[in-house]
Design a protein around this motif. Sequence first.
Motif, PDB file in Angstrom:
ATOM      1  N   ILE A 153       0.842  -1.212   0.000  1.00 18.34           N
ATOM      2  CA  ILE A 153       0.000   0.000   0.000  1.00 18.34           C
ATOM      3  C   ILE A 153       0.871   1.253   0.000  1.00 18.34           C
ATOM      4  N   PHE A 154       1.851   1.281   0.899  1.00 17.35           N
ATOM      5  CA  PHE A 154       2.664   2.496   1.039  1.00 17.35           C
ATOM      6  C   PHE A 154       3.907   2.501   0.140  1.00 17.35           C
ATOM      7  N   ASN A 155       4.061   1.474  -0.674  1.00 22.34           N
ATOM      8  CA  ASN A 155       5.120   1.406  -1.667  1.00 22.34           C
ATOM      9  C   ASN A 155       6.524   1.581  -1.066  1.00 22.34           C
ATOM     10  N   TYR A 156       6.891   0.660  -0.204  1.00 25.73           N
ATOM     11  CA  TYR A 156       8.270   0.632   0.286  1.00 25.73           C
ATOM     12  C   TYR A 156       8.695  -0.824   0.421  1.00 25.73           C
ATOM     13  N   GLY A 157       9.976  -1.051   0.542  1.00 28.20           N
ATOM     14  CA  GLY A 157      10.470  -2.421   0.605  1.00 28.20           C
ATOM     15  C   GLY A 157      11.939  -2.479   0.953  1.00 28.20           C
ATOM     16  N   THR A 158      12.516  -3.651   0.742  1.00 25.14           N
ATOM     17  CA  THR A 158      13.916  -3.879   1.090  1.00 25.14           C
ATOM     18  C   THR A 158      14.718  -4.169  -0.174  1.00 25.14           C
ATOM     19  N   ILE A 159      15.882  -3.554  -0.275  1.00 19.81           N
ATOM     20  CA  ILE A 159      16.809  -3.873  -1.366  1.00 19.81           C
ATOM     21  C   ILE A 159      17.986  -4.612  -0.741  1.00 19.81           C
ATOM     22  N   ASN A 160      18.220  -5.829  -1.193  1.00 24.59           N
ATOM     23  CA  ASN A 160      19.332  -6.635  -0.684  1.00 24.59           C
ATOM     24  C   ASN A 160      20.493  -6.573  -1.668  1.00 24.59           C
ATOM     25  N   ILE A 161      21.642  -6.172  -1.177  1.00 23.15           N
ATOM     26  CA  ILE A 161      22.834  -6.101  -2.027  1.00 23.15           C
ATOM     27  C   ILE A 161      23.809  -7.174  -1.559  1.00 23.15           C
ATOM     28  N   VAL A 162      24.137  -8.088  -2.465  1.00 21.78           N
ATOM     29  CA  VAL A 162      25.101  -9.146  -2.142  1.00 21.78           C
ATOM     30  C   VAL A 162      26.479  -8.663  -2.588  1.00 21.78           C
ATOM     31  N   ILE A 163      27.397  -8.645  -1.618  1.00 25.83           N
ATOM     32  CA  ILE A 163      28.745  -8.152  -1.897  1.00 25.83           C
ATOM     33  C   ILE A 163      29.622  -9.339  -2.259  1.00 25.83           C
ATOM     34  N   SER A 164      30.352  -9.214  -3.353  1.00 23.83           N
ATOM     35  CA  SER A 164      31.207 -10.323  -3.795  1.00 23.83           C
ATOM     36  C   SER A 164      32.408 -10.455  -2.870  1.00 23.83           C
TER      37      SER A 164
END
Lengths: 238, 72
Positions: free
Chosen positions: A140-151
């Motif tokens: 509804i509020f348009n937010y989330g999590t971005i996961n960044i995998v570091i090599s």
Amino acid sequence: MNNSEPNHKHRNFKGQLPDEAIVCFTRKHWVQLFPYIFTALLVCVFALYLPFLVGRKELEPLLTSGGFFVLSSIIIGAITYALHYIFTKIFNYYLRIILITNQRVIDLNKTLFINDQRLTIMLSEIQDISMERMGIMQTIFNYGTINIVISGVTKTKPLHRIPNPDYHFRKIVQARQEYMNRLATVTRDSAVNVTENIYAQQNAFRPLPVEAPELAENVVTRERIFQPITTDAVLPLQ
Amino acid sequence: MLLQIALFSIFHTLSALFLVAVLYRLYSYIRRYRFNESKYTLLFGFVHMHWFVWFYVGALLVWSVISYIIMF
């Protein structure tokens, strides 16, 4: 002013590299502030209602002169503290910034007084990126999590409560792609330069042939490369 | 009465000092970090940080008046 000192006037943030440009930046979603906003509203309502509450007849037996003084002091102190606490939290919200530049992703976790943390992820170190938006609230509020995998360390750095995660996910992917393309171009150019240098050095130090001295004129030597142009060698204009 | 005045003064002097410290830290941060704000970066899409600064100062002034009414 010394000319060798870097010019900081055009920097957007502390620690910005000379050839670093901001692609975009964001703050956490306002949902993070929801508990504080709710508390602020409660405090405001209570503070505005307090003069009417104190004047009620039912409370008069409890409020002797000494008791009233102590009670009012506690209430005033508590509400003053609450006001400062809430506004400090709101300002801290504005200071917490996630930057996407053309070289790295930076998580600036700075508060007014206590914290000053910076997490930097170079775009070249990013192995994988994923985005997730789960649950009714996030949809509804348009937010989330971005996961960044570091090599290398294969560690995941989650960026929680990112507003408009689709957009920021695309921006990170796009910035990484452009960075890798730029890196590939620089590497290719430097490889060509190295080859040209090796070729020039080999030619410069090639010994003159002893068996056929008449062919020595055709050998390119360092002296011939850097031979100054004389006026006789210049062709006259037609 | 004297104790009440003293306590009221101490509360609000400390409060004002904290306010000054917060604003000093905040504006020293703003000088160092310059970003172009947009509707995607502001709170609720439109609330600037400066508005909260004014609201903060205003809220403390209003609260000092209310607390004066309560205490005296």
